[in-house]
Design an enzyme around this catalytic site. Sequence first.
Site, PDB file in Angstrom:
ATOM      1  N   LYS A 121       0.837  -1.204   0.000  1.00 57.40           N
ATOM      2  CA  LYS A 121       0.000   0.000   0.000  1.00 57.40           C
ATOM      3  C   LYS A 121       0.871   1.252   0.000  1.00 57.40           C
ATOM      4  O   LYS A 121       0.578   2.217  -0.700  1.00 57.40           O
ATOM      5  CB  LYS A 121      -0.925  -0.005   1.234  1.00 57.40           C
ATOM      6  N   GLN A 147      -4.354  -1.559   9.894  1.00 58.47           N
ATOM      7  CA  GLN A 147      -4.339  -2.875   9.248  1.00 58.47           C
ATOM      8  C   GLN A 147      -4.942  -3.928  10.181  1.00 58.47           C
ATOM      9  O   GLN A 147      -4.597  -3.994  11.364  1.00 58.47           O
ATOM     10  CB  GLN A 147      -2.895  -3.234   8.849  1.00 58.47           C
ATOM     11  N   ASP A 155     -10.754   3.066   4.736  1.00 58.69           N
ATOM     12  CA  ASP A 155     -11.056   1.631   4.663  1.00 58.69           C
ATOM     13  C   ASP A 155     -12.564   1.384   4.683  1.00 58.69           C
ATOM     14  O   ASP A 155     -13.018   0.280   4.377  1.00 58.69           O
ATOM     15  CB  ASP A 155     -10.430   0.885   5.846  1.00 58.69           C
TER      16      ASP A 155
HETATM   17  N1  GUN Z   1      -6.909  -6.762   6.348  1.00 56.26           N
HETATM   18  C1  GUN Z   1      -7.332  -7.464   5.252  1.00 56.26           C
HETATM   19  N2  GUN Z   1      -7.829  -6.621   4.337  1.00 56.26           N
HETATM   20  C2  GUN Z   1      -7.729  -5.385   4.846  1.00 56.26           C
HETATM   21  C3  GUN Z   1      -8.074  -4.094   4.356  1.00 56.26           C
HETATM   22  O1  GUN Z   1      -8.600  -3.905   3.255  1.00 56.26           O
HETATM   23  N3  GUN Z   1      -7.789  -3.057   5.176  1.00 56.26           N
HETATM   24  C4  GUN Z   1      -7.224  -3.232   6.392  1.00 56.26           C
HETATM   25  N4  GUN Z   1      -7.007  -2.153   7.133  1.00 56.26           N
HETATM   26  N5  GUN Z   1      -6.895  -4.403   6.876  1.00 56.26           N
HETATM   27  C5  GUN Z   1      -7.160  -5.474   6.111  1.00 56.26           C
END
Ligand code: GUN
Length: 295
Positions: free
Chosen positions: A57, A101, A124
């Site tokens: 990311k 995350q 998110d």
């Molecule tokens: N863990 C798995 N997918 C995601 C996501 O799209 N965002 C976040 N913050 N954690 C995740």
Amino acid sequence: MSLEHIATLIDGRAVAAQIRAEVAVRAAALAERGVRPGLAAVLVGDNPASQAYVRMKRKACAEVGIESFYHELPAQTTQAELEGLVEALNARSDVHGILVQLPLPAHLDEQRVLSLISTAKDVDGFHPLNIGRLAMKGREPDFIPATPAGIMRLLEAYQAPFAGANAVVLGRSNIVGMPCALLLTKRDCTVTLCHSRTRDLPEVVRHADILVAAVGRPHMVKGDWIKPGAFVIDVGTNRVPDPSAKDGSRLVGDVDFEAARRVAGAITPVPGGVGPMTIAMLLENTVKAAERSLR
Ligand code: GUN
């Protein structure tokens, strides 16, 4: 479908590249107005998969002109410390998006942390208010979770017929399955959300004009479960042993791709389908947050 039939390949890399290019243009326009879009990524603990996702990311941010701020906290971080960090990020004007995350270590209260993120920075889309709005008629969340948003974008790009279609979603996770079912409902699909207790799953799946598989079980969905002509979106990224591969393993989806593509109308490959879309949509959400900060 005949034996020679091969489904259209849904090219997530191409659609994601287009979105990233548009995001880069919007980020440059913001920079001209003195605003550098900023995303804060918070990672708690040392889950290797989470570390890899956050790394990807941040790299993607750099490529489109989004500043990324990285907060890597030890596994034993307390609830109060994590909440203090989120509040500090909420208050910063150079941080337009905040992503924590998931999963968090078990001693931390995920719901409380996600509820604390400012909804305007919730790129998110995991804040309960944003998910709640997603579930309600006539309401719109500030942000839609990245993977489900990416899935909808792929279906749109390949002109899936939504209204009145039978959509079957496999898996009811907060991150993918549930929001996906809500989004498909908003687009007038008749949605069936399946899970581990669903009876006669193959028969349910056989009615799907649109199938979203997000269960994390390699090749669970067989070719003879697919309705001829269906749109098949495979969210699975399962690592399986493969002695012929360089590192001894390869990624496969939740769908038996080789069999399904002889029946489906269109299908996402793994890798190269949904995966690239998740990050592209996160970037789009971040630039949207920065644009809104100017209003
Ligand atoms: N863990 C798995 N997918 C995601 C996501 O799209 N965002 C976040 N913050 N954690 C995740």
